[in-house]
Design a protein around this motif. Structure first.
Motif, short mmCIF file in Angstrom:
data_model
loop_
_atom_site.label_atom_id
_atom_site.label_comp_id
_atom_site.label_asym_id
_atom_site.label_seq_id
_atom_site.Cartn_x
_atom_site.Cartn_y
_atom_site.Cartn_z
N UNK A 156 87.31 52.46 73.41
CA UNK A 156 86.98 51.87 72.12
C UNK A 156 85.73 52.53 71.53
N UNK A 157 85.80 52.90 70.25
CA UNK A 157 84.69 53.52 69.55
C UNK A 157 84.31 52.69 68.33
N UNK A 158 83.01 52.46 68.18
CA UNK A 158 82.50 51.67 67.07
C UNK A 158 81.73 52.59 66.12
N UNK A 159 81.98 52.45 64.82
CA UNK A 159 81.26 53.20 63.79
C UNK A 159 80.65 52.22 62.81
N UNK A 160 79.37 52.38 62.53
CA UNK A 160 78.69 51.60 61.50
C UNK A 160 78.02 52.57 60.54
N UNK A 161 78.15 52.29 59.24
CA UNK A 161 77.65 53.24 58.26
C UNK A 161 77.12 52.52 57.03
N UNK A 162 76.01 53.05 56.48
CA UNK A 162 75.46 52.58 55.21
C UNK A 162 75.31 53.79 54.30
N UNK A 163 76.00 53.78 53.17
CA UNK A 163 75.88 54.83 52.18
C UNK A 163 74.96 54.37 51.05
N UNK A 164 74.17 55.31 50.51
CA UNK A 164 73.25 55.00 49.42
C UNK A 164 72.33 53.84 49.83
N UNK A 165 71.56 54.07 50.87
CA UNK A 165 70.71 53.03 51.47
C UNK A 165 69.80 52.38 50.44
N UNK A 166 69.24 53.15 49.53
CA UNK A 166 68.29 52.62 48.54
C UNK A 166 68.98 51.99 47.34
N UNK A 167 70.31 51.93 47.35
CA UNK A 167 71.08 51.36 46.24
C UNK A 167 70.73 52.07 44.92
N UNK A 168 70.72 53.40 44.97
CA UNK A 168 70.36 54.21 43.81
C UNK A 168 71.40 54.05 42.70
N UNK A 169 70.92 53.83 41.49
CA UNK A 169 71.78 53.75 40.32
C UNK A 169 71.84 55.14 39.67
N UNK A 170 73.00 55.77 39.69
CA UNK A 170 73.15 57.11 39.14
C UNK A 170 74.54 57.25 38.54
N UNK A 171 74.78 58.35 37.83
CA UNK A 171 76.06 58.58 37.17
C UNK A 171 76.56 59.98 37.47
N UNK A 172 77.87 60.07 37.73
CA UNK A 172 78.54 61.36 37.85
C UNK A 172 79.23 61.73 36.55
#
Length: 608
Positions: free
Chosen positions: A572-588
């Motif tokens: 069994x493998x566990x993965x935990x992830x947080x993307x954009x930790x600072x909750x940055x507001x940006x636009x593509x």
């Protein structure tokens, strides 16, 4: 020097430093020779070759990196790689464009298990249709490769491979949850029994999503994606092998259209299928015969729009190897067809491609020539030549020049905005590189300039008769820059990163091309603490312009992602992830929101 733009001048700094370090390496006995790179890749020349022999600027993404990424979509993963940036109008499932070395989305040729994928409506791969769930490996080649792949490969090639069965029967099951109601589940099996290997995978990913156009239509735009892949191989004997593969993806993504209070849905379906026969006739001579088809359907509801692209390919590839010499000859027939009412049009290309490669001592050479006979545009000739010189232990300098072309899409020619008289876009690419590899460490810098004429742009009304505007061959573009990338192990920490300094611009106006940054920085680090692998990623982009007139800006941004993986039991493998930790507001893209901070936790069972 005064004639060269800033990216070329900046590029001389890492190239000069590399040369100085190389001179030190030649006289310093403490720097041992380069370790042999055991990995192989097939995308650069369409034949399998050791990574150490590849002259192109390449990136390989393996299955472990894909698992750690926690990415929702293919473009989310690719945008973290050198030389690539992303534009998207909303969340996963919304219209996405990938700029390789600043080139247009349609300038990157894309293959899934060798099956060509393209849209004759929008031009380029429909990235929102390509599922990540079944992918095992990705190969990225930066630089024009039309002499190998024909039309489309103006900026490079991305080849995506699904899982292949190996060893004993091996099942797997995975589940995951995240914020905004994200839920994912996957299951599959693979293995080998006698002469037959097999692989089958299924996955589903859903999310409530977020409001993709704040202030326009205040609702939540979620998505549902179901995808599958299958592959079966039969090793008839030592000399002959037959492989069949197929993929399927069905994306239902909500979006905000132009009518308020309307629950808009974009439905993307992509199917690919391929059959190949590989034969080793003698010790030196081998062949591969393949047939493939891809079909992409995009439609919207409740508003009525539907476009269907069908691509069919037939390829007969010949290889002759002797010592350090490799000769290739290929015959290919490509067929494109689009149904987008009232359009029902098709075309084909017949091609012959020749290649020669040599590796001996300090020298590596690759030469490719190709002629495509298009049913509408006649003969199109392309060529490419590359040379590599190992001038010091672990060091190699490379130089390459190539030509390319891209025929207009059927929509660009026959829609209400089109012109049947449009001509193919044509490019000329040159590049220089310095690369160093030592054990698990590497460093490389590649300077490039790709000029494209007959660039197809959407201009003012007039030539096509539609008052909204028309497609025209009015543009000239230059994609110039330098990509610096490297990796090194510092104690117990693995470090990697890339820096892109680029200047994609319209040569007619001398203005920057829309939605492309001049500076991109990507860094990553991971280490192992006990039973845990901990990692961090950082992405920084400079300001971009939203429009061709360069009057509307998209601000620069910086993002930090964190992840952790561990084996909680033997299987069994566990993965935990947080993307954009600072909750940055940006636009593509102007007016379209991005996801903000994202959490994801996944658990996977995979018996050894």
């Amino acid at each position: 020097m005064r004639r060269f733009p800033l990216p070329f001048k900046q590029a001389l700094i890492p190239l000069a430093l590399a040369s100085a370090f190389a001179a030190h390496a030649q006289t310093n006995p403490q720097i041992p020779p380069t370790a042999t790179l055991g990995e192989t890749m097939v995308t650069a020349t369409r034949v399998a070759q050791p990574l150490a022999d590849v002259l192109a600027d390449v990136t390989l993404i393996d299955s472990q990196e894909i698992q750690r990424s926690g990415a929702v979509s293919m473009v989310d993963l690719l945008a973290r790689q050198p030389g690539i940036e992303l534009s998207r109008t909303g969340g996963p499932g919304s219209t996405s464009s990938l700029f390789l070395r600043g080139g247009e989305n349609r300038f990157t040729a894309v293959y899934i298990d060798g099956v060509r994928v393209d849209s004759q409506s929008t031009g380029g791969a429909p990235w929102e249709s390509i599922a990540l769930g079944q992918v095992d490996r990705i190969e990225i080649v930066r630089g024009a490769a039309a002499a190998v792949y024909g039309s489309d490969a103006v900026s490079g090639v991305i080849q995506i491979f699904t899982r292949k069965g190996e060893g004993a029967f091996s099942p797997y099951v995975g589940v995951g949850i995240g914020n905004r109601g994200r839920k994912s589940v996957e299951a599959g099996l693979s293995g080998k029994s006698g002469a037959v290997d097999y692989s089958l995978g299924l996955a589903r990913d859903t999310s409530h999503g977020f409001d993709s156009r704040p202030g326009t239509n205040p609702d939540i735009d979620g998505y549902r994606n179901t995808n599958a892949s299958a592959r079966v191989g039969w090793q008839i004997n030592d000399a002959h092998r037959v492989t069949a593969s197929g993929t399927y993806s069905n994306m239902d993504a909500q979006y905000d259209g132009f009518t308020p209070n309307l629950d808009d849905h974009g439905l993307n379906r992509l199917r690919t299928g391929g059959l190949s026969w590989s034969a080793q006739w003698t010790k030196n001579y081998s062949t591969r015969l393949s047939v493939s088809e891809s079909r992409q359907i995009y439609e919207t509801k409740p508003s009525v729009y539907r476009s269907e692209t069908t691509l069919r390919d037939f390829l007969f590839q010949n290889e002759w190897r002797s010592g350090g010499h490799l000769l290739t000859a290929g015959l290919e027939r490509r067929g494109d067809h689009m149904v987008n009412s009232p359009i029902n049009q098709g075309r084909h290309q017949n091609a012959v491609a020749l290649g020669y490669g040599y590796t001996g001592g300090a020298h590596t050479v690759q030469v490719n020539l190709r002629r495509d006979d298009d049913s509408e545009f006649g003969g199109q000739n392309t060529g490419g030549v590359s040379y590599g010189y190992a001038f010091a232990p672990g060091w190699r300098a490379t130089a390459a020049a190539s030509t390319s072309f891209r025929v207009p899409t059927l929509y660009q020619r026959f829609s209400q905005y089109g012109q049947p008289g449009l001509q193919p876009e044509k490019g000329r690419n040159i590049e220089l590189g310095v690369h160093w590899a030592q054990g698990g460490s590497r460093l490389g810098a590649t300077v490039y300039r790709n000029r494209v004429r007959n660039l197809i742009t959407f201009g003012a009304a007039g030539p096509c008769g539609d008052p909204f505007g028309c497609y025209e061959n009015t543009g000239r573009a230059e994609y110039m820059g330098v990509t610096i990338s490297g990796a090194h192990k510092l104690g117990v920490v693995n470090l990697s990163g890339s820096l892109d300094l680029q200047d994609p611009k319209d040569l007619n106006t001398d203005k920057a091309l829309a939605r492309r940054a001049k500076r991109l920085l990507k860094l990553a680090a991971d280490t192992r603490i006990g039973e845990w692998t901990l990692g961090a990623e950082a992405v920084a982009s400079s300001m971009r312009f939203e429009n061709a007139a360069n009057t509307t800006k998209l601000g620069g941004y910086g993002l930090v992602n964190l992840y952790a993986t561990t084996t909680i039991a033997r299987e069994w493998t566990l993965l935990a992830r947080i993307n954009n930790v600072a909750d940055k507001n940006y636009n593509l893209a102007r007016g379209y929101a991005t996801a903000g901070r994202e959490f994801y936790v996944g658990l996977k069972w995979m018996p050894k």
